[in-house]
Design an enzyme around this catalytic site. Structure first.
Site, PDB file in Angstrom:
ATOM      1  N   GLN A   4       0.852  -1.294  -0.137  1.00  0.00           N
ATOM      2  CA  GLN A   4      -0.038   0.056   0.010  1.00  0.00           C
ATOM      3  C   GLN A   4       0.739   1.246   0.159  1.00  0.00           C
ATOM      4  OE1 GLN A   4      -3.528  -0.789   3.052  1.00  0.00           O
ATOM      5  NE2 GLN A   4      -1.704  -2.136   3.511  1.00  0.00           N
ATOM      6  N   ASN A   5       2.285   0.957  -0.049  1.00  0.00           N
ATOM      7  CA  ASN A   5       3.292   2.357   0.070  1.00  0.00           C
ATOM      8  C   ASN A   5       3.477   2.827  -1.019  1.00  0.00           C
ATOM      9  OD1 ASN A   5       2.987   1.394   2.824  1.00  0.00           O
ATOM     10  ND2 ASN A   5       5.022   0.441   2.846  1.00  0.00           N
ATOM     11  N   VAL A   6       3.970   3.971  -1.157  1.00  0.00           N
ATOM     12  CA  VAL A   6       4.150   4.435  -2.377  1.00  0.00           C
ATOM     13  C   VAL A   6       5.587   5.049  -2.600  1.00  0.00           C
ATOM     14  CG1 VAL A   6       1.788   5.715  -2.874  1.00  0.00           C
ATOM     15  CG2 VAL A   6       3.638   6.963  -1.575  1.00  0.00           C
ATOM     16  N   ASP A   7       6.377   4.502  -1.684  1.00  0.00           N
ATOM     17  CA  ASP A   7       7.713   4.795  -1.552  1.00  0.00           C
ATOM     18  C   ASP A   7       9.014   4.055  -2.362  1.00  0.00           C
ATOM     19  OD1 ASP A   7       8.053   2.527  -0.008  1.00  0.00           O
ATOM     20  OD2 ASP A   7       7.833   3.330   1.740  1.00  0.00           O
ATOM     21  N   HIS A  26      -1.576   1.152  -4.008  1.00  0.00           N
ATOM     22  CA  HIS A  26      -2.138   2.686  -3.893  1.00  0.00           C
ATOM     23  C   HIS A  26      -0.956   3.415  -4.819  1.00  0.00           C
ATOM     24  CE1 HIS A  26      -4.180   1.971   0.177  1.00  0.00           C
ATOM     25  NE2 HIS A  26      -5.087   1.614  -0.817  1.00  0.00           N
ATOM     26  N   GLY A  70       2.999  -4.714   8.985  1.00  0.00           N
ATOM     27  CA  GLY A  70       2.870  -3.173   9.298  1.00  0.00           C
ATOM     28  C   GLY A  70       1.655  -2.499   8.532  1.00  0.00           C
ATOM     29  N   THR A  71       0.613  -3.173   8.684  1.00  0.00           N
ATOM     30  CA  THR A  71      -0.589  -2.358   8.206  1.00  0.00           C
ATOM     31  C   THR A  71      -1.813  -2.413   9.149  1.00  0.00           C
ATOM     32  OG1 THR A  71      -2.238  -2.084   6.773  1.00  0.00           O
ATOM     33  CG2 THR A  71      -1.412  -4.406   6.905  1.00  0.00           C
ATOM     34  N   SER A  72      -2.473  -1.276   9.519  1.00  0.00           N
ATOM     35  CA  SER A  72      -3.655  -1.401  10.201  1.00  0.00           C
ATOM     36  C   SER A  72      -4.892  -2.179   9.621  1.00  0.00           C
ATOM     37  CB  SER A  72      -3.948  -0.007  10.932  1.00  0.00           C
ATOM     38  OG  SER A  72      -4.335   0.768   9.689  1.00  0.00           O
ATOM     39  N   ALA A 127       9.117  -4.704  12.137  1.00  0.00           N
ATOM     40  CA  ALA A 127       9.310  -5.437  10.964  1.00  0.00           C
ATOM     41  C   ALA A 127      10.878  -5.497  10.755  1.00  0.00           C
ATOM     42  CB  ALA A 127       8.771  -4.686   9.647  1.00  0.00           C
TER      43      ALA A 127
END
Ligand code: OAD
Length: 268
Positions: free
Chosen positions: A105-108, A123, A214-216, A255
């Site tokens: 889901q990260n954009v990094d 995402h 590491g996701t809620s 993580a």
């Protein structure tokens, strides 16, 4: 972390032939990128009702352009300066042992920087410029982001107007016959990035183990992926220092510490 749980997870990993790793902001926390919903998360200072969708951002840009400049800076600067941490590296190394697909889901871009090859960015990505139809236009690199960060710092030294704000985005926003081009990030109310989302749903049908890191798991529809996997009777391992959201083998911890331990335990 409980040793028996680590051993249970290691045994699941050792047997798995097709692993899907589903990641969220927590995996990049130790690379210095803030999460969204933790105490120091981005949405604390910049409420999502105002900053997490295009309409809200436009309204903010007219009424308080400095707040948008501060928000973009808070997103861009840590990503522009980040490097992969041992969690990203462990996932990249896992591909030497079994078939691995990362759904993030990260954009990094940190999974790719660490060496992962099959990455679904559901995402979107801060590093891909797309046109209004979502077609790829060009890539950005870290120096592009760093130069925007420098512009934004400079901008915030004086009174910010919407015109100055737009001018400081000129290296990432464009207007052409193809419409407005912009980074391919997905905000609230947007469709998920394609073809990545369709591929991610296929991956969830195909894997024989999912590792959630590491996701809620608060954001729909990405959060449905582990549920799809569980519904097929496939095991899920979850790595998170705070809580776990699914019926999974929960490895409680950060993580960057837990993932290398899991790999060492699975492949001694
Ligand atoms: P959140 O901020 O909602 O959740 C971060 C999760 O990471 C929490 O469960 C933390 O406990 C966990 N965490 C924190 N530090 C960690 C560490 N060192 N190691 C492992 N886990 C850690 O972020 P996401 O779940 O990624 O979407 O948020 C999902 C989506 O919400 C984002 O992609 C973004 C946001 O709104 C959009 O804006 C569309």
């Amino acid at each position: 972390m409980e040793i028996t749980r680590l051993q249970e997870a290691a045994s699941l990993l050792r047997q798995a032939k097709k692993v899907t790793v589903f990641t969220g902001a927590g995996i990049s926390a130790e690379s210095g990128i803030p999460t969204f919903r933790d105490d120091a998360g981005l949405w604390r200072e910049f409420p999502p009702e105002r900053f997490a969708h295009w309409k809200g951002l436009m309204q903010e840009a007219w009424s308080d352009p400095a707040s948008v400049a501060r928000f973009i800076l808070a997103v861009l600067e840590p990503i522009a300066k980040a490097v992969p941490n041992p969690a990203h590296t462990a996932i990249a190394h896992l591909a030497e042992k079994t078939t691995v697909t990362v759904i993030t889901q990260n954009v990094d871009n940190l999974h790719q920087e660490a060496g992962s090859q099959r990455v679904r960015e559901v995402h979107g990505s801060l590093f891909k410029i797309v046109d209004s139809r979502g077609t790829f236009v060009r890539r950005l690199n870290k120096p592009d982001l760093l130069s925007m960060v420098a512009h934004l710092h400079e901008l915030l030294q004086s009174k910010v107007t919407i015109f100055k704000l737009l001018r400081s985005f000129r290296s990432i926003l464009g207007l052409s016959w193809r419409g407005i081009s912009r980074p391919s990030i997905v905000l609230f109310h947007d469709d998920l990035a394609q073809p990545d989302w369709s591929q991610a749903m296929e991956d969830a049908q195909w894997c024989d183990l999912m590792i959630v890191v590491g996701t809620s798991a608060q954001v729909f529809p990405a959060c449905t992926l582990p549920v799809r996997v569980k519904m097929r009777g496939v095991p899920v391992i979850e790595i998170n220092p705070g809580s776990h959201e699914f019926d999974s083998v929960w490895l409680e911890g950060k993580a960057a510490e837990v993932l290398p331990q899991l790999l060492s335990a699975a492949y001694p």
